[in-house]
Design a protein around this motif. Structure first.
Motif, PDB file in Angstrom:
ATOM      1  N   ARG A   1       0.831  -1.201   0.000  1.00 16.98           N
ATOM      2  CA  ARG A   1       0.000   0.000   0.000  1.00 16.98           C
ATOM      3  C   ARG A   1       0.872   1.260   0.000  1.00 16.98           C
ATOM      4  O   ARG A   1       0.548   2.255  -0.654  1.00 16.98           O
ATOM      5  N   TYR A   2       1.984   1.199   0.705  1.00 14.66           N
ATOM      6  CA  TYR A   2       2.935   2.316   0.765  1.00 14.66           C
ATOM      7  C   TYR A   2       3.471   2.643  -0.628  1.00 14.66           C
ATOM      8  O   TYR A   2       3.545   3.804  -1.032  1.00 14.66           O
ATOM      9  N   LEU A   3       3.813   1.603  -1.376  1.00 16.75           N
ATOM     10  CA  LEU A   3       4.314   1.795  -2.742  1.00 16.75           C
ATOM     11  C   LEU A   3       3.217   2.347  -3.647  1.00 16.75           C
ATOM     12  O   LEU A   3       3.477   3.184  -4.525  1.00 16.75           O
ATOM     13  N   GLU A   4       2.001   1.884  -3.428  1.00 15.64           N
ATOM     14  CA  GLU A   4       0.867   2.382  -4.204  1.00 15.64           C
ATOM     15  C   GLU A   4       0.658   3.880  -3.931  1.00 15.64           C
ATOM     16  O   GLU A   4       0.416   4.669  -4.860  1.00 15.64           O
ATOM     17  N   LEU A   5       0.782   4.270  -2.664  1.00 13.74           N
ATOM     18  CA  LEU A   5       0.628   5.682  -2.305  1.00 13.74           C
ATOM     19  C   LEU A   5       1.743   6.535  -2.909  1.00 13.74           C
ATOM     20  O   LEU A   5       1.512   7.680  -3.305  1.00 13.74           O
TER      21      LEU A   5
ATOM     22  N   ASN B   1       3.148   6.122  -5.722  1.00  8.93           N
ATOM     23  CA  ASN B   1       2.765   6.368  -7.109  1.00  8.93           C
ATOM     24  C   ASN B   1       1.646   7.413  -7.198  1.00  8.93           C
ATOM     25  O   ASN B   1       1.657   8.271  -8.079  1.00  8.93           O
ATOM     26  N   LEU B   2       0.706   7.323  -6.273  1.00  7.19           N
ATOM     27  CA  LEU B   2      -0.429   8.249  -6.298  1.00  7.19           C
ATOM     28  C   LEU B   2       0.004   9.693  -6.053  1.00  7.19           C
ATOM     29  O   LEU B   2      -0.452  10.612  -6.732  1.00  7.19           O
ATOM     30  N   ILE B   3       0.885   9.904  -5.070  1.00  7.66           N
ATOM     31  CA  ILE B   3       1.247  11.287  -4.723  1.00  7.66           C
ATOM     32  C   ILE B   3       2.189  11.919  -5.751  1.00  7.66           C
ATOM     33  O   ILE B   3       2.469  13.120  -5.680  1.00  7.66           O
ATOM     34  N   SER B   4       2.673  11.111  -6.690  1.00 10.65           N
ATOM     35  CA  SER B   4       3.467  11.675  -7.778  1.00 10.65           C
ATOM     36  C   SER B   4       2.682  11.705  -9.094  1.00 10.65           C
ATOM     37  O   SER B   4       3.209  12.116 -10.131  1.00 10.65           O
ATOM     38  N   ASP B   5       1.413  11.287  -9.033  1.00 11.72           N
ATOM     39  CA  ASP B   5       0.551  11.270 -10.216  1.00 11.72           C
ATOM     40  C   ASP B   5      -0.007  12.685 -10.445  1.00 11.72           C
ATOM     41  O   ASP B   5      -0.663  13.250  -9.562  1.00 11.72           O
ATOM     42  N   PRO B   6       0.229  13.283 -11.627  1.00 10.85           N
ATOM     43  CA  PRO B   6      -0.249  14.654 -11.900  1.00 10.85           C
ATOM     44  C   PRO B   6      -1.747  14.836 -11.693  1.00 10.85           C
ATOM     45  O   PRO B   6      -2.197  15.883 -11.231  1.00 10.85           O
ATOM     46  N   SER B   7      -2.540  13.813 -12.022  1.00 10.11           N
ATOM     47  CA  SER B   7      -3.994  13.932 -11.866  1.00 10.11           C
ATOM     48  C   SER B   7      -4.389  14.000 -10.392  1.00 10.11           C
ATOM     49  O   SER B   7      -5.366  14.661 -10.033  1.00 10.11           O
ATOM     50  N   VAL B   8      -3.622  13.321  -9.536  1.00 13.19           N
ATOM     51  CA  VAL B   8      -3.889  13.368  -8.093  1.00 13.19           C
ATOM     52  C   VAL B   8      -3.392  14.693  -7.513  1.00 13.19           C
ATOM     53  O   VAL B   8      -4.060  15.320  -6.681  1.00 13.19           O
ATOM     54  N   ILE B   9      -2.232  15.132  -7.966  1.00 10.36           N
ATOM     55  CA  ILE B   9      -1.673  16.399  -7.498  1.00 10.36           C
ATOM     56  C   ILE B   9      -2.623  17.553  -7.804  1.00 10.36           C
ATOM     57  O   ILE B   9      -2.729  18.515  -7.027  1.00 10.36           O
TER      58      ILE B   9
ATOM     59  N   LYS C   1      -4.572  13.909   1.461  1.00  9.82           N
ATOM     60  CA  LYS C   1      -5.008  12.688   2.143  1.00  9.82           C
ATOM     61  C   LYS C   1      -4.007  11.558   1.925  1.00  9.82           C
ATOM     62  O   LYS C   1      -3.596  10.872   2.871  1.00  9.82           O
ATOM     63  N   HIS C   2      -3.565  11.381   0.675  1.00 10.64           N
ATOM     64  CA  HIS C   2      -2.600  10.321   0.365  1.00 10.64           C
ATOM     65  C   HIS C   2      -1.234  10.617   0.992  1.00 10.64           C
ATOM     66  O   HIS C   2      -0.544   9.700   1.462  1.00 10.64           O
ATOM     67  N   THR C   3      -0.841  11.890   0.998  1.00  8.75           N
ATOM     68  CA  THR C   3       0.454  12.269   1.581  1.00  8.75           C
ATOM     69  C   THR C   3       0.489  11.980   3.074  1.00  8.75           C
ATOM     70  O   THR C   3       1.485  11.476   3.606  1.00  8.75           O
ATOM     71  N   LYS C   4      -0.602  12.303   3.759  1.00  5.98           N
ATOM     72  CA  LYS C   4      -0.674  12.034   5.199  1.00  5.98           C
ATOM     73  C   LYS C   4      -0.627  10.541   5.478  1.00  5.98           C
ATOM     74  O   LYS C   4       0.055  10.094   6.405  1.00  5.98           O
ATOM     75  N   ALA C   5      -1.349   9.762   4.677  1.00  5.03           N
ATOM     76  CA  ALA C   5      -1.343   8.305   4.864  1.00  5.03           C
ATOM     77  C   ALA C   5       0.052   7.741   4.630  1.00  5.03           C
ATOM     78  O   ALA C   5       0.531   6.882   5.381  1.00  5.03           O
TER      79      ALA C   5
END
Length: 355
Positions: A11-15, A17-25, A33-37
């Motif tokens: 899950r950590y690795l998945e996060l 990827n998410l926090i570096s995804d332009p669409s999430v940023i 939320k993802h950064t805190k997790a």
């Protein structure tokens, strides 16, 4: 435990990827939320990755010991094996603690209430000392503080003061500060040099978001009045001070520090939400709430969680039997040694309950 840790790392690795995804940023709320997790998982992942390295080192060293080695090499390998085994045990214990369920309020900001107890003016002066101690501690950690309400005493200090400390993890660091704080010193007004004992009560409440507590406006009685300063003198002639009563529970909060009635009302609502959240959680966890109620106590001199002894320059936390001869440093906001010891003791108790 290892299977659970592997799931967390996935899950950590998945996060990551998410926090570096332009669409999430692009969605700041989602990104935060993802950064805190991700940040919350980092300590356990660091330990888990070290643990895997140690386990690999153990396997390699055991394999080496199976080979034909001269005495010197065998002795070195055996020493390394012993060190790795010791570190392996330490990491297993540390990860076990980190895997224990967290208090859901730990990451929240807090509302702190400090009130003078036994001791009159001297208690009020010490309430001012504790207010400065906590605000300096917050400053040291880069947290923001905001005064919500105060009632100053004639000689300085506070009969009561309510303030917010806004910072990630504030509640996890300050929740054990709730209780009766006792001070032993010679008051400035004491001509004979006698040591007096006074008390101050501290309550630390996790700040509640609007989504945590639903408040019906029909359940509120809102009164306005003129704000007053020390000695009852009116500091303004407009009714800017606000008192809110939550009729179903009888909880009353008030704020008068702002000149604007609207701002005082906003502050009142923040304090009210925190108190109603605590009340709701207390109903869900009656046993823990009773323990906390006993910790805060009545403010009587015989009740205390901590003593600040000025003649001896020491601070003693009676719950864990810890004494530090660094009173000046503590009152200047150097609280980490006390707080770390309290958190460690609490973790040990939780582990005993799990066992």
């Amino acid at each position: 435990m290892l299977d659970k840790l592997q799931v967390i790392e996935d899950r950590y690795l998945e996060l990551e990827n998410l926090i570096s995804d332009p669409s999430v940023i692009a969605n700041m709320t989602e990104w935060q939320k993802h950064t805190k997790a991700h940040s919350r998982m980092t300590p356990i992942i660091v330990k888990f990755r070290e643990y895997k390295e140690v386990r690999k080192g153990l396997a390699d060293t055991l394999e080496m010991l199976d080979e034909n080695l001269d005495d010197e090499m065998r002795s070195m390998a055996q020493a390394e094996l012993n060190e790795l085994k010791e570190r392996n045990s330490q990491l297993e214990e540390e990860m076990r603690i980190l895997l224990m369920p967290r208090d859901p309020n730990d990451e929240k900001s807090v509302i702190v209430e400090i009130r003078g107890g036994a001791g009159g003016d001297e208690a009020a002066l010490f309430a001012g000392d504790l207010f400065r101690m906590y605000t300096r501690y917050a400053d040291n950690r880069g947290w923001r503080t905001e005064l919500l309400d105060s009632n100053a005493s004639d000689l300085g200090g506070f009969k009561e003061v309510v303030f917010e400390i806004d910072g990630d993890g504030a509640y996890s660091r300050l929740k054990f500060e709730s209780g009766v704080h006792r001070v032993q010193r010679v008051p400035e007004t004491e001509s004979s040099g006698r040591i007096h004992t006074s008390t101050v009560t501290v309550a630390v409440l996790p700040e509640a978001e609007e989504v945590d507590v639903a408040i019906n406006n029909n359940d509120l009685r809102i009164d306005t009045y003129c704000a007053s300063g020390a000695g009852g003198q009116h500091v303004n002639k407009t009714e800017s001070a606000v008192r809110i009563t939550h009729l179903p529970t009888g909880v009353v909060v008030q704020c008068q520090d702002e000149k604007s009635q609207l701002k005082n009302k906003e502050k009142c609502m923040r304090v009210l939400r925190a108190k109603l959240l605590e009340l709701a959680q207390a109903e869900q966890h009656a046993e823990q709430a009773e323990v906390r109620k006993n910790q805060v106590g009545t403010g009587d001199r015989s009740e205390r969680i901590r003593t600040y002894n000025f003649p001896q320059g020491r601070v003693t936390d009676h719950r864990i039997g810890l004494t530090l001869h660094k009173l000046d440093f503590v009152l200047n906001g150097d609280l980490d040694e006390l707080i770390d010891a309290l958190n460690t003791a609490a973790q040990s108790e939780r582990m005993k309950q799990v066992d």
